[in-house]
Design an enzyme around this catalytic site. Structure first.
Site, PDB file in Angstrom:
ATOM      1  N   GLU A 123      36.591  62.707  54.740  1.00 51.14           N
ATOM      2  CA  GLU A 123      36.305  63.664  53.666  1.00 51.14           C
ATOM      3  C   GLU A 123      35.772  64.948  54.285  1.00 51.14           C
ATOM      4  O   GLU A 123      34.795  64.933  55.023  1.00 51.14           O
ATOM      5  CB  GLU A 123      35.277  63.107  52.681  1.00 51.14           C
ATOM      6  CG  GLU A 123      35.040  64.071  51.521  1.00 51.14           C
ATOM      7  CD  GLU A 123      33.924  63.644  50.584  1.00 51.14           C
ATOM      8  OE1 GLU A 123      34.042  63.876  49.369  1.00 51.14           O
ATOM      9  OE2 GLU A 123      32.919  63.078  51.073  1.00 51.14           O
ATOM     10  N   LYS A 383      10.708  33.255  45.427  1.00 54.51           N
ATOM     11  CA  LYS A 383      10.868  31.837  45.725  1.00 54.51           C
ATOM     12  C   LYS A 383      10.446  30.942  44.559  1.00 54.51           C
ATOM     13  O   LYS A 383      11.053  29.892  44.331  1.00 54.51           O
ATOM     14  CB  LYS A 383      10.092  31.475  46.990  1.00 54.51           C
ATOM     15  CG  LYS A 383      10.699  32.082  48.254  1.00 54.51           C
ATOM     16  CD  LYS A 383       9.970  31.639  49.501  1.00 54.51           C
ATOM     17  CE  LYS A 383      10.602  32.233  50.758  1.00 54.51           C
ATOM     18  NZ  LYS A 383       9.949  31.786  52.003  1.00 54.51           N
ATOM     19  N   ASP A 420      12.615  26.283  54.796  1.00 57.17           N
ATOM     20  CA  ASP A 420      11.514  26.764  55.632  1.00 57.17           C
ATOM     21  C   ASP A 420      10.758  25.584  56.235  1.00 57.17           C
ATOM     22  O   ASP A 420      10.500  25.534  57.434  1.00 57.17           O
ATOM     23  CB  ASP A 420      10.551  27.630  54.812  1.00 57.17           C
ATOM     24  CG  ASP A 420      11.130  28.997  54.478  1.00 57.17           C
ATOM     25  OD1 ASP A 420      11.980  29.479  55.238  1.00 57.17           O
ATOM     26  OD2 ASP A 420      10.731  29.573  53.451  1.00 57.17           O
TER      27      ASP A 420
END
Length: 608
Positions: A123, A383, A420
């Site tokens: 562009e 979470k 985890d």
């Protein structure tokens, strides 16, 4: 050969240029000859002074050719060679980068640089050039392009830099088309001016009508109506860019690509809209914009060209590509896209993993329900919301009260997991097993005293994870009330969960088999900090630190110096990603060493 006088609306007063047109048959008529193009501001008329004028009725000029002339520029001094054409472009979605240098000399050099990046289309943002002279500079700029390009001359009122007379700007775009520009970008508000007179824009030039909303994103129905109106107004290609104030705005913008009225560029600007750029080839937009460097981005949220091409596997995206992402706030710092995309590509898995800046998890999941997202990594602060969003939850994740992984089920619902705890506990177990600490068939943690520093989300994961393996858990936290609340949630002393005094830990009065730090103490840039004094670490048989930047935290250095075995946070981070990878790919083996290496390389690179 007959001669015909072709008169565009405007350019610079009292200037003229000769353009040679090749013969072209259009029905029974012939458009041909040597045409003197006279540029005169006065020829535009008063109507051209305002870009906000009402658009002409679409039917007055919307034709397949938009009443354009068919031209081949054979000589137009000082233009030297034919411009690249749109037919040179691949059939997939295109990568475009904007050239934004402020002098013609630097502009032409930047064109060469842009083409060196391997982008499909360039562009040319003429509005960035200071002291730009159309007759002098435009042919030179265009002739320096070896790839297809878009000529854009963006006015101030549409987010650009041009503040001069509107007639001259419109005429510059028309002149670019006569010189052979493959594409010109015309603001939708100026469409009636650009198409006001017939026979001025060659059909060889494809007109992009563009609309930019830098404040917000309208509803999907309004966007779809806008696209229809733009096509009716003469657009060969419709370009709509809006500001994403919420990630759900991306879904509204992407709805334009379900049944597009024409080739469409659909972009949501800003970090919350970045997936409209990263996944452009997946969704089928005509092109997406990427920057050669962050400081040269011509709009908010443009990704890096090289990352788009490589990390996000742009060219190989397709309708069947499965989508994954990390949901969080903030999320731009996450290295999860690096790890997962590298691993996907290594095994040849047709998936792309993207960052998702989300404010409200439930609203996000509802907005993207019909999209091809098969799984998510979930980080702070979502979470607990992920736990609520899951229709089924892994038992330990339910005890922890937090989910860091959502996997879409065949019925469209999600199952929640927490990788985890499993990653950290597995790494600790492996280290303990090296010393022969495990009984046959039992976890090495069974019966061990596991001291957790911190009572936040990571602390809960470690505490419940260790308890699930038969360990006695002791929680130490600066805020004792939070430690006591976690111990109660685990069932208290009767369930093997107790609280240690924070000051007693610092004085070296607390002992255990494992010391696990779940806090951010010691994380860069405060790398000299540690949650416990060096003298206290000798009271433990193994030390784990969830922090992985740096890998060798002060806590781990102190433990190493004291001769205590250590487990670093890198193993937890990679481990949780490995577990997610297996679920994302339907059970395929993860390239663990590669995933760890790319993370280490990224950490080391960030230090430079």
């Amino acid at each position: 050969m007959a001669q015909a006088a072709c008169r565009p609306n405007s350019l610079l007063a009292s200037r003229s240029k000769t353009v040679v047109l090749a013969p072209f048959t259009q029905g029974s008529a012939i458009v041909l000859g040597k045409c003197r193009v006279n540029y005169s501001v006065s020829s535009v008329g008063a109507a051209a002074t305002s870009p906000a004028l009402p658009l002409s009725k679409p039917s007055s000029f919307h034709m397949s050719s938009k009443q354009r002339i068919a031209t081949v520029v054979q000589s137009a001094a000082p233009a030297a060679s034919p411009s690249p054409t749109a037919s040179q472009l691949p059939s997939r979605s295109l990568i475009c980068t904007s050239v934004t240098a402020t002098t013609v000399e630097a502009f032409t050099k930047e064109i060469q640089e842009a083409e060196g990046y391997g982008v499909d289309i360039v562009e040319l943002r003429l509005d960035f050039i200071k002291d730009f002279d159309t007759e002098r500079d435009l042919p030179r700029i265009m002739s320096s392009c070896t790839r297809p390009f878009i000529v854009t001359y963006r006015p101030k009122w549409e987010g650009g830099n041009y503040e001069g007379p509107e007639p001259e700007r419109i005429a510059t775009l028309k002149y670019a088309s006569i010189l052979g520009a493959p594409f010109v970008d015309v603001e939708y508000k100026a469409a009636s001016l650009f198409f006001a007179s017939s026979g001025e824009v060659p059909i060889s030039t494809r007109v992009i009508l563009s609309s930019h909303n830098f404040q917000s994103t309208p509803e999907a129905a309004e966007l779809q109506k806008l696209a229809r109106d733009m096509h009716a107004a003469g657009a060969d290609i419709v370009k709509i860019a809006t500001m994403a104030n919420d990630v759900t705005d991306s879904a509204k913008v992407l709805s334009l690509l379900k049944e597009p009225v024409a080739p469409t560029v659909a972009l949501a600007m800003g970090e919350k809209g970045v997936i409209t750029r990263l996944l452009a080839n997946k969704y089928g937009t005509f092109l997406t914009f990427a920057a050669m460097s962050p400081e040269r981005a011509s709009a908010p949220g443009q990704p890096n060209v090289q990352l788009l091409q490589t990390l996000f596997n742009f060219e190989k995206q397709g309708k069947a590509t499965k989508l994954f992402g990390i949901v969080g706030n903030p999320v731009s710092h996450s290295r999860s896209p690096l790890i997962h995309n590298t691993a996907f590509q290594h095994i040849g898995f047709d998936g792309v993993y993207v960052p998702l800046l989300v404010d409200d998890l439930h609203r996000f999941l509802a907005a993207f329900k019909e999209h091809d997202f098969y799984g998510f990594s979930v980080t702070i602060p979502h979470k607990e919301a992920a736990l609520q969003a899951a229709s089924e939850v892994d038992p330990v994740a339910k005890q922890i009260g937090a989910v860091n992984t959502l996997i879409r089920q065949p019925d469209g619902s999600f199952k929640g997991f927490n990788t985890d705890w499993s990653a950290a506990i597995s790494a600790i177990e492996r280290k303990l097993a090296e010393g022969g600490a495990a009984q046959a068939g039992a976890s090495p943690l069974k019966g061990k005293t596991f001291v957790v520093i911190g009572a936040g989300g990571a602390g809960r994961a470690l505490a419940f994870g260790a308890a699930s393996k038969g360990a006695k858990v002791v929680i130490a936290n600066r805020n004792r009330e939070r430690a006591e609340a976690l111990a109660r949630a685990m069932g208290g002393e009767s369930a093997g969960a107790s609280v240690a005094d924070w000051d007693a830990l610092a004085r070296g009065e607390v002992r255990g088999d494992v010391l696990a730090n779940s806090t951010s103490v010691g994380m860069a840039p405060k790398v000299e900090e540690t949650p416990v004094p060096a003298a206290a670490v000798k009271n433990f048989g193994l030390v784990f630190d969830a922090v992985y930047t740096p890998v060798w935290t002060q806590l781990l250095k102190d433990a190493r110096d004291a001769g205590v075995p250590v487990v670093d946070g890198l193993q937890m981070f990679v481990g949780q990603a490995v577990d997610q990878f297996v679920m994302f790919t339907g059970g395929q083996k993860a390239p663990v060493e590669l995933m760890e290496q790319v993370l280490v390389d990224a950490i080391n690179k960030s230090k430079k």
